[in-house]
Design a protein around this motif. Structure first.
Motif, PDB file in Angstrom:
ATOM      1  N   PHE A 105       7.847   0.830 -12.771  1.00  0.00           N
ATOM      2  CA  PHE A 105       7.951   0.104 -11.508  1.00  0.00           C
ATOM      3  C   PHE A 105       6.579  -0.029 -10.871  1.00  0.00           C
ATOM      4  CE2 PHE A 105       8.327   0.258  -6.852  1.00  0.00           C
ATOM      5  CZ  PHE A 105       9.216  -0.779  -6.596  1.00  0.00           C
ATOM      6  N   ALA A 106       6.296  -1.213 -10.327  1.00  0.00           N
ATOM      7  CA  ALA A 106       5.086  -1.446  -9.539  1.00  0.00           C
ATOM      8  C   ALA A 106       5.443  -2.355  -8.372  1.00  0.00           C
ATOM      9  CB  ALA A 106       3.985  -2.067 -10.397  1.00  0.00           C
ATOM     10  N   HIS A 107       4.818  -2.084  -7.223  1.00  0.00           N
ATOM     11  CA  HIS A 107       5.186  -2.774  -5.978  1.00  0.00           C
ATOM     12  C   HIS A 107       3.953  -3.334  -5.300  1.00  0.00           C
ATOM     13  CE1 HIS A 107       5.908  -1.961  -1.433  1.00  0.00           C
ATOM     14  NE2 HIS A 107       6.306  -3.198  -1.690  1.00  0.00           N
ATOM     15  N   ASN A 108       4.101  -4.484  -4.733  1.00  0.00           N
ATOM     16  CA  ASN A 108       3.081  -5.096  -3.882  1.00  0.00           C
ATOM     17  C   ASN A 108       3.716  -5.374  -2.531  1.00  0.00           C
ATOM     18  OD1 ASN A 108       1.249  -6.788  -2.573  1.00  0.00           O
ATOM     19  ND2 ASN A 108       1.900  -8.575  -3.740  1.00  0.00           N
ATOM     20  N   GLY A 109       3.164  -4.791  -1.472  1.00  0.00           N
ATOM     21  CA  GLY A 109       3.709  -5.024  -0.141  1.00  0.00           C
ATOM     22  C   GLY A 109       3.561  -3.800   0.734  1.00  0.00           C
ATOM     23  N   ASP A 110       4.272  -3.810   1.836  1.00  0.00           N
ATOM     24  CA  ASP A 110       4.157  -2.748   2.836  1.00  0.00           C
ATOM     25  C   ASP A 110       5.512  -2.588   3.505  1.00  0.00           C
ATOM     26  OD1 ASP A 110       3.259  -0.888   4.618  1.00  0.00           O
ATOM     27  OD2 ASP A 110       2.101  -2.279   5.851  1.00  0.00           O
ATOM     28  N   LEU A 111       6.145  -1.416   3.331  1.00  0.00           N
ATOM     29  CA  LEU A 111       7.456  -1.148   3.907  1.00  0.00           C
ATOM     30  C   LEU A 111       7.296  -0.271   5.147  1.00  0.00           C
ATOM     31  CD1 LEU A 111       9.407  -0.384   0.603  1.00  0.00           C
ATOM     32  CD2 LEU A 111       9.294  -2.554   1.848  1.00  0.00           C
TER      33      LEU A 111
END
Length: 273
Positions: A105-111
């Motif tokens: 898994f890899a994520h781009n963004g801001d939660l």
């Protein structure tokens, strides 16, 4: 914004050409200098390379760029830190086991304000919002299907719901794979290309490097590449509609009856002139 790169193929393929352009975005052609990683499925195993150094300056990235590892599914990430310090444990892609197979898994963004309840089966090692989201996704998959892996179509439907729920906390572009499929969710910006016969030349946007794929492939080969922004400037890349999940199998997007693939083929990014 972090950078994502994924590949899904119908025959084991190396990602050296795409990674050559992608590597430059970690401190050379872009300002993402907070680490990078890439992971390759090889049979039932995974070969994972992580480095908290910028990819443009990383000896490990140079090794990967020149090492033609052939894989059916690859996920890579260049980090711009928003949650968690710059450290190896916070470097994507993350890996866990579920149903006797590895998941990446890899994520781009801001939660924002994101603190899902976790069962304890999957726990973050670092302190990123991304790894927490990954653990929550696997927790949910395991809760709905405790014994065995469901069909890819069933996983697609559940992941669409999860992506919407998690995305309510902020930007949630991600790549996820179990080695059999590549799931790509677009919250704001993600695009893809499917290369198949007749193959042609491709030229990188971030490096002055070209390749003639007709000299490196067979007529039966099919390779899908997913990236935050187009890696080449003389090919047509298809933007993924914001808020949508696309699932790739054997080098092509699959239609699971929810209109996802039909929604994507209408518009393409024309090559630069």
């Amino acid at each position: 914004m972090c950078q994502l790169l994924g590949m899904n193929c119908n025959t084991p393929t190396d990602i050296c050409f795409s990674f050559t352009g992608f590597q430059a975005r970690g401190g050379l052609t872009d300002h993402h200098r907070d680490g990078w990683g890439i992971a390759f499925f090889e049979g039932a195993g995974c070969r994972v390379f992580l480095d908290p150094r910028p990819s443009a300056d990383s000896p490990v990235a140079e090794l990967v760029r020149q090492y033609p590892i052939r894989s059916l599914n690859v996920i890579a990430h260049i980090r711009k830190a928003t949650h968690g310090r710059v450290a190896l444990e916070n470097t994507h892609p993350f890996m866990r086991e579920l149903w006797g197979e590895y998941w990446l898994f890899a994520h781009n963004g801001d939660l924002k304000d994101y603190a899902p309840a976790l069962s304890g089966r999957f726990l973050p090692v670092g302190n990123t919002d991304s790894e927490r989201a990954f653990c929550h996704i696997l927790d949910t998959l395991a809760r709905h299907h405790p014994a065995n892996a469901p069909s890819i179509e069933t996983m697609h439907a559940l992941l669409r719901t999860l992506a919407t729920d998690i995305g309510a906390h902020g930007e949630f572009n991600f790549l996820l794979s179990n080695g059999r499929a590549l799931f790509a969710h677009c919250a704001s910006r993600l695009c893809y290309i499917v290369r198949q016969a007749p193959f042609a030349d491709a030229h990188l946007t971030d490096q002055d490097v070209s390749v003639d794929f007709s000299q490196l492939t067979t007529p039966a080969d099919r390779v899908a590449v997913v990236a935050t922004t187009a890696l080449t400037d003389n090919e047509r890349w298809t933007p993924i509609t914001a808020g949508s999940l696309l699932t790739f199998v054997d080098g092509e997007p699959r239609d699971f009856g929810d209109g996802t693939t039909r929604a994507f083929v209408k518009d393409t990014i024309p090559p630069a002139v």
